[in-house]
Every structure is written in structure tokens, then in C-alpha cells.
Design an enzyme around this catalytic site. Sequence first.
Site, mmCIF file in Angstrom:
data_model
loop_
_atom_site.group_PDB
_atom_site.id
_atom_site.type_symbol
_atom_site.label_atom_id
_atom_site.label_comp_id
_atom_site.label_asym_id
_atom_site.label_seq_id
_atom_site.Cartn_x
_atom_site.Cartn_y
_atom_site.Cartn_z
ATOM 1 N N ARG A 201 0.848 -1.195 0.000
ATOM 2 C CA ARG A 201 0.000 0.000 0.000
ATOM 3 C C ARG A 201 0.884 1.246 0.000
ATOM 4 N NH1 ARG A 201 -2.563 -3.442 3.872
ATOM 5 N NH2 ARG A 201 -4.722 -3.968 3.307
ATOM 6 N N LYS A 225 -2.630 -2.479 8.262
ATOM 7 C CA LYS A 225 -3.807 -1.888 8.894
ATOM 8 C C LYS A 225 -4.086 -2.605 10.208
ATOM 9 C CE LYS A 225 -6.269 -0.094 4.864
ATOM 10 N NZ LYS A 225 -7.522 -0.129 4.088
ATOM 11 N N HIS A 301 -2.305 2.757 -6.131
ATOM 12 C CA HIS A 301 -3.205 1.645 -5.798
ATOM 13 C C HIS A 301 -3.408 0.726 -6.997
ATOM 14 C CE1 HIS A 301 -5.710 -0.170 -2.783
ATOM 15 N NE2 HIS A 301 -6.730 -0.256 -3.617
ATOM 16 N N ARG A 304 -0.725 -1.718 -7.135
ATOM 17 C CA ARG A 304 -1.022 -2.807 -6.192
ATOM 18 C C ARG A 304 -1.964 -3.822 -6.850
ATOM 19 N NH1 ARG A 304 -1.633 -4.308 -0.663
ATOM 20 N NH2 ARG A 304 -3.779 -4.677 0.023
ATOM 21 N N HIS A 327 -5.099 -8.373 3.310
ATOM 22 C CA HIS A 327 -6.553 -8.230 3.312
ATOM 23 C C HIS A 327 -7.148 -8.881 4.559
ATOM 24 C CE1 HIS A 327 -6.808 -7.769 -1.360
ATOM 25 N NE2 HIS A 327 -6.552 -6.645 -0.753
ATOM 26 N N TYR A 336 -9.642 -10.379 -7.757
ATOM 27 C CA TYR A 336 -8.604 -10.654 -8.752
ATOM 28 C C TYR A 336 -8.883 -11.939 -9.522
ATOM 29 C CZ TYR A 336 -6.521 -6.976 -6.072
ATOM 30 O OH TYR A 336 -6.321 -5.778 -5.431
#
Length: 360
Positions: A201, A225, A301, A304, A327, A336
Site C-alpha cells: 500500500r 492496517k 493503488h 497494487r 486483506h 482478482y
Amino acid sequence: MSQEHDYHRLVEKVKELPWYVEEFIDHKRRRMSSSTLLNYCHDYIIFIDWLRTEGFYQGNRSECPMSVLETLTPKHIESFLSHLELQLGNTKRTVNRKISSLKALFHFLQNIAETDELEPYIYRNVLAKIDFNNVKETMETVANRIEGKILHNDEYEQFRQFVAADYGEQHQDNKKMYHFHQKNRERDTALVSLLLGSGLRLSEVVNLDVDDVDFKKHSVRVIRKGGKEQFVYFSEQAMVDLDEYLRIRKDRYRLPKNEKSLFVSTAIGPRKTSRRLSNRAVEKLIEKYAVAFGKPALTVHKLRHSFATRYHMENNDVPKLKKHLGHSSVQTTMIYTHMTDKEMKRAIDHMDRMDSESDE
């Protein structure tokens, strides 16, 4: 790894906001990253400035009284949301994020914060009456939207090569642009190569320190995160480009011995000092190359997304990809698979055409 940069920016930004917002930020600081809280602060600044513009309150932004919040009606909030969408050009998805920021603040003021008399800060929470925009999309719809804005097949190396050399050749007639590229090409190539070779990220790349890079294991240490530490592997090409950049980094950018930041800016100002590249600086850097490359929709992004699509095409291992990208939900990673399904269909259609041509 240090996140001092975002932390100090957060401290400065909070000073622009009322005391009760600062209290809310302090309450969330243990559970949320500084970069996320910075986004909250930007949302609150936009909201309070709108209150001032509309005449709900006259005075400094940091002195907006909490009592103003209880006078707002759902109609007022809907007017603010229309302002975000129609005047500021925010998408419905972005507006939803700002609604979420406001809901979190109002919930804190009504249900968590208490006065010395054990009373809530506010009794009336107008945001509880506001619904999010309906922006539900199927994973295939999201995949189709992203698919046209990422790199495919040979474009990965073409874009990397463009950053490393072709951009400079394209601007040889502009001495300023040419020399600026020559000075920063190793850094920019290493940055793009790492993004394409790891799927990190934006905030994760920006916050990297030199000591976070493990060349033996081809990995970088990042804080994901939620504050979780993870070692993320990167490609062989990224390792080569990072090594080339680190050879010139200290002298080229006139760095003091104690400068830890991996990606740094060109020395500027009277003292000719460099500093860690900011989120915005990296975004503008990628935007510059993307436009010149002929894919203006390409962003950090989208790089990514490019990595994730390529990884799935070559490995077809959703659980590993989920872990690698950080994730929290496998549903996000499944996007994806839909993107690569479309590529597979295109390849099969091409084979069909080839077969029919050979039959003629």
C-alpha cells in the site's frame, strides 16, 4: 519501523480542530493508525469549514462549539453530502467514507464521552439518521472497472523501463525535466519496482525505513492496517533496483547519518535538506510517469492491483495472496479471480479466432 512522519502530521492537524475532536482522536489512537486518523481529521476540517460557510457558526475552525452539532437536522446533513458530491466532486464511495468518519465522531460524543457529571457530550445524534449511499457492486463489476486501469503482461517491465530510462529520453529537450529525472531515476525506479514487485500500500511504502529491508530474504517489514507487523516478500527485480538506489542514496540526497527513511526527497530549501517522501509526493510521482507513459489512470493503488492480478495469474493461490496483500477478508482478494477470468476468456476467444483462420 517508525511512523513518526504521520504521527507528527496528525499532531499538527489536530491543533486545527475543536477540543472534542482531539479527545475523539486520542480515544481512537490505540486502535487506529495515524494515517487513518489523518483522513478523519481532513474529513472533519471539510465539515466544519462547510458549517462556517453556511452560517451555522462564525469564528475559528478550532473553536466550533459542540452545541452547533446538536442543531443540525437530517436535511442539513444531506445538504452537506450534496456539497461533497456536486461541489467537491467526491464519488458516492468517497462520500460514504466521510459519512463513516462523521458517524464515528457523533457516536463517540453521544455514547462514549462523558462530562464530569456523567452526562453525554451531546444528546442528539443527527448522523444516526443518515444512511450510506447504495454503491453495492458485484465483484465482477469491480474487477471490470479496475481491469482497464492496470498493467498487463509486458506492460510491467515496459513501465519500469520507462521510469528507469525512457522518460528521460522523452524529455531530452527540456533540460530541467531531463536533469531532474537523471537525479532521481534510481530512486523512482526502485520505488516503482518495489510497488510492482510487492503490492504494498502507499502508506506502507512511504513509511519504510532502510533497516526494514532484508535483502537476504527479499522482504520488507511493514505495519499493516490495525497495527499488525508483517514481513512482505518482493521480487528479484525490485531487489536489484533497491540495491542500485541505496548505493547512491546517501551522497545523492546529502543525507545525515541518522536519516532512516528509505525513500527521500530531493534536497530543497536554503539548507538543502532532504526528508521522507510524503504520500502526496509519491502519488504525484506515479501520476507524472503514468501520464507520460500513456496510462493516466494508473495510480499507486492500481500498481497494487497490477501486482495482485499478476500474482494470481501465475500462482492461483487466493489464501497466500490474501495474506501477502494484508486483506482482512478473502472476499476482497476474490476480485482478482474475476479479473483474471476475463483475461482467460479473452485468451480463449483469441485461440478460437486462430483456429477458425487456420481452417480457412
